[in-house]
Design a protein around this motif. Structure first.
Motif, PDB file in Angstrom:
ATOM      1  N   GLY A  59     -20.456  -0.173 -26.440  1.00 48.91           N
ATOM      2  CA  GLY A  59     -20.875  -1.501 -26.913  1.00 48.91           C
ATOM      3  C   GLY A  59     -21.451  -2.366 -25.807  1.00 48.91           C
ATOM      4  O   GLY A  59     -22.273  -1.906 -25.011  1.00 48.91           O
ATOM      5  N   ASP A  60     -20.961  -3.607 -25.732  1.00 43.89           N
ATOM      6  CA  ASP A  60     -21.510  -4.573 -24.764  1.00 43.89           C
ATOM      7  C   ASP A  60     -21.199  -4.226 -23.320  1.00 43.89           C
ATOM      8  O   ASP A  60     -21.820  -4.756 -22.399  1.00 43.89           O
ATOM      9  N   SER A  61     -20.229  -3.333 -23.111  1.00 40.08           N
ATOM     10  CA  SER A  61     -19.910  -2.985 -21.712  1.00 40.08           C
ATOM     11  C   SER A  61     -20.950  -2.017 -21.135  1.00 40.08           C
ATOM     12  O   SER A  61     -20.982  -1.769 -19.932  1.00 40.08           O
ATOM     13  N   PHE A  62     -21.813  -1.464 -22.013  1.00 42.24           N
ATOM     14  CA  PHE A  62     -22.899  -0.594 -21.545  1.00 42.24           C
ATOM     15  C   PHE A  62     -24.061  -1.490 -21.117  1.00 42.24           C
ATOM     16  O   PHE A  62     -24.851  -1.948 -21.926  1.00 42.24           O
ATOM     17  N   GLY A  79     -16.278   8.511 -14.661  1.00 42.36           N
ATOM     18  CA  GLY A  79     -16.669   8.784 -16.054  1.00 42.36           C
ATOM     19  C   GLY A  79     -16.564   7.518 -16.886  1.00 42.36           C
ATOM     20  O   GLY A  79     -15.765   6.617 -16.566  1.00 42.36           O
ATOM     21  N   ALA A  80     -17.365   7.433 -17.951  1.00 42.69           N
ATOM     22  CA  ALA A  80     -17.318   6.264 -18.840  1.00 42.69           C
ATOM     23  C   ALA A  80     -15.987   6.252 -19.593  1.00 42.69           C
ATOM     24  O   ALA A  80     -15.522   7.285 -20.057  1.00 42.69           O
ATOM     25  N   VAL A  81     -15.369   5.077 -19.678  1.00 43.39           N
ATOM     26  CA  VAL A  81     -14.069   4.949 -20.339  1.00 43.39           C
ATOM     27  C   VAL A  81     -14.207   3.973 -21.500  1.00 43.39           C
ATOM     28  O   VAL A  81     -14.754   2.885 -21.342  1.00 43.39           O
ATOM     29  N   VAL A  82     -13.680   4.388 -22.684  1.00 41.61           N
ATOM     30  CA  VAL A  82     -13.714   3.478 -23.845  1.00 41.61           C
ATOM     31  C   VAL A  82     -12.298   3.048 -24.204  1.00 41.61           C
ATOM     32  O   VAL A  82     -11.343   3.728 -23.879  1.00 41.61           O
TER      33      VAL A  82
END
Length: 293
Positions: free
Chosen positions: A76-79, A290-293
């Protein structure tokens, strides 16, 4: 400045994407849409399939693409990328993540790319080999001197270069490179000579599909494999996407260019940690996670 990087073939694993599917309704929506577009249940293979099933090119490439793109969507907005790059197949994931391609168009192209590459592999016996511990220039020189088709295909990190071409030419190059001091020169378990002139039939097939697809202006610079520099316009991105199948993946050069242009942090979006490992060998001082959700 955050740089987001997207992995290519080889990062797949059984169970990939299941956590996203179970946790996010948005992810579920995109996965179901992918099943419809592809005409088979790729989610069944991703979530429950064997390593062998996941290795089929027509499955592997869409599976990695879906994992990466859907992960970017649920961020979402964190990207908030200042710049992006993708390794080989990962370049298409990157282009969808920043809106150059729609999800549907991106998946269609990935599927066509996989099938075209598979067909090219079946047409001619070919392979790839990893060369460890030599300077790029020496590997290039040896490839140029060998009879037959063999070229540098993936510049993964300093001291790690993958060569690609006709089986006999690749084997001959490996022999010579070992004599010249390579720590390792080993054939890879791949279906064919990716990123070499032998992919020309696949490039021609994919070129028509790419030409017919709308490419939008990017929201941030894309460091494409072919150019290893910031690209900011849709027309150039489209042209480079066609060239990519037969041209080398200049990954080391892409990362170095991103760092030179101000990247202070790298985030890998997709399955596995392959690119984080390469980052540490290219420039250990710049953090990679790594990307964390």
């Amino acid at each position: 400045m955050k740089a987001y990087i997207f992995p290519g073939q080889g990062a797949q694993f059984s169970g990939m994407g299941l956590d996203l599917y179970e946790k996010f309704p948005l992810a579920q929506e995109y996965f179901e849409k992918a099943n419809d577009i592809l005409g088979f249940s790729i989610t069944d293979i991703m979530f429950e399939g064997t390593a062998e099933q996941l290795k089929e090119t027509k499955v592997t490439q869409p599976a990695i693409f879906l994992h990466s793109v859907i992960l970017a969507k649920v961020l979402g907005d964190s990207f908030q990328p200042a710049m992006v790059a993708g390794h080989s197949l990962g370049e298409l994931s990157a282009l969808v993540a920043i809106g150059v391609l729609s999800f549907e168009d991106g998946l269609e192209l990935v599927s066509k790319r996989a099938l075209a590459m598979q067909k090219a592999c079946e047409t001619q016996k070919s392979t790839m080999a990893a060369i460890i511990g030599l300077e790029d220039a020496l590997v290039e020189e040896v490839c140029a001197a060998v009879d037959g088709v063999v070229v540098a295909a993936n510049y993964n990190c300093p001291g790690q270069l993958v060569i690609s071409g006709e089986v006999e030419a690749v084997e001959k190059a490996c022999e010579i490179l070992k004599e010249k001091g390579a720590k390792m020169a080993v054939l890879l378990p791949v279906g064919g000579a990716f990123h070499s002139p032998l992919m020309e039939p696949a490039r021609e097939e994919l070129a028509a599909a790419i030409e017919a697809t709308t490419f939008n202006e990017p929201i941030c610079p894309v460091y494409q494999n072919v150019a290893a520099m910031a690209i900011n316009d849709a027309a150039t991105i489209k042209g480079n996407s066609v060239a990519q199948l037969t041209a080398p993946v200049k990954w080391t050069q892409c990362i170095q260019a991103m760092i030179a242009d101000g990247a202070t942090e790298f985030i890998e979006v997709g399955p596995g940690k392959v690119l984080q490992g390469l980052m540490r060998k290219i420039d250990r001082k710049v953090p990679a996670s790594g990307a964390v959700v």
